[in-house]
Design a protein around this motif. Structure first.
Motif, PDB file in Angstrom:
ATOM      1  N   SER A  87       0.227  20.704   7.778  1.00 38.02           N
ATOM      2  CA  SER A  87      -0.971  21.057   7.032  1.00 38.02           C
ATOM      3  C   SER A  87      -2.077  20.007   7.129  1.00 38.02           C
ATOM      4  N   ASP A  88      -1.897  18.991   7.973  1.00 35.53           N
ATOM      5  CA  ASP A  88      -2.921  17.969   8.118  1.00 35.53           C
ATOM      6  C   ASP A  88      -2.984  17.538   9.576  1.00 35.53           C
ATOM      7  N   VAL A  89      -4.016  16.773   9.924  1.00 32.73           N
ATOM      8  CA  VAL A  89      -4.195  16.258  11.278  1.00 32.73           C
ATOM      9  C   VAL A  89      -4.480  14.765  11.185  1.00 32.73           C
ATOM     10  N   ARG A  90      -3.793  14.002  12.023  1.00 31.48           N
ATOM     11  CA  ARG A  90      -4.035  12.565  12.133  1.00 31.48           C
ATOM     12  C   ARG A  90      -4.641  12.319  13.513  1.00 31.48           C
ATOM     13  N   ASP A 134      -0.704  25.176  10.997  1.00 37.58           N
ATOM     14  CA  ASP A 134      -0.320  26.389  10.292  1.00 37.58           C
ATOM     15  C   ASP A 134      -1.271  26.710   9.151  1.00 37.58           C
ATOM     16  N   GLN A 135      -1.972  25.689   8.657  1.00 43.28           N
ATOM     17  CA  GLN A 135      -2.908  25.869   7.548  1.00 43.28           C
ATOM     18  C   GLN A 135      -4.240  25.241   7.925  1.00 43.28           C
ATOM     19  N   GLU A 136      -5.300  25.649   7.269  1.00 40.50           N
ATOM     20  CA  GLU A 136      -6.611  25.077   7.545  1.00 40.50           C
ATOM     21  C   GLU A 136      -6.635  23.606   7.123  1.00 40.50           C
ATOM     22  N   VAL A 137      -7.165  22.772   7.985  1.00 35.42           N
ATOM     23  CA  VAL A 137      -7.366  21.363   7.676  1.00 35.42           C
ATOM     24  C   VAL A 137      -8.878  21.188   7.567  1.00 35.42           C
ATOM     25  N   GLY A 197       2.161  15.963   8.282  1.00 37.68           N
ATOM     26  CA  GLY A 197       2.308  16.410   6.898  1.00 37.68           C
ATOM     27  C   GLY A 197       3.328  17.522   6.780  1.00 37.68           C
ATOM     28  N   PRO A 198       3.682  17.824   5.530  1.00 38.32           N
ATOM     29  CA  PRO A 198       4.622  18.930   5.328  1.00 38.32           C
ATOM     30  C   PRO A 198       3.978  20.223   5.821  1.00 38.32           C
TER      31      PRO A 198
END
Length: 137
Positions: free
Chosen positions: A106-109, A70-73, A102-103
């Motif tokens: 907003s992040d990538v693992r 949903d957000q840029e990582v 993430g909430p």
């Protein structure tokens, strides 16, 4: 060492062999019909693909989406490149999967599952040699 035994999972296109990746990028999709745009983490492959419009025909490399967020990582392409470099330095085989986390996604693992971690002990060549042959069962 090389990456011919390492694969990258895509949500819609199956697996991509890691040694075929020539680029990693983040880009935003346009908003459509009131739906917000999404951020895509993609890999580029050395295969030409084209699309056309009234203005002409354009060629680019084939891109495969690894994950939508949903957000840029911003650091995701760098982290994936670092993981590929680390895996290229060792003799391993397996699958890399990009997982949004993430909430608010907003992040990538990046998860790496080694192929040999899934092999039961009985299927390993040494273990098979120790199993006595049963005749007449």
């Amino acid at each position: 060492m090389a990456l011919e035994n390492v694969w990258i999972r895509t949500p819609g296109d199956g697996l991509v062999r890691a040694d075929q990746v020539i680029g990693i990028s983040n880009h935003r999709t346009p908003s459509l019909s009131g739906k917000p745009g999404r951020w895509l983490l993609t890999v580029a492959l050395p295969v030409p693909t084209g699309s056309g419009s009234a203005d002409g025909w354009g060629l680019t490399n084939l891109h495969r989406t690894l994950v939508q967020t949903d957000q840029e990582v911003a650091g995701a392409p760098d982290r994936l490149a670092r993981l590929l470099a680390q895996l290229a330095a060792v003799d391993t085989a397996g699958i890399i999967t990009a997982v949004p986390c993430g909430p608010d996604r907003s992040d990538v693992r990046f998860e790496f599952s080694r192929f040999d971690a899934d092999i039961p002990a009985a299927a390993e060549p040494q273990a098979q040699a120790e199993v006595p042959e049963v005749v007449g069962v």
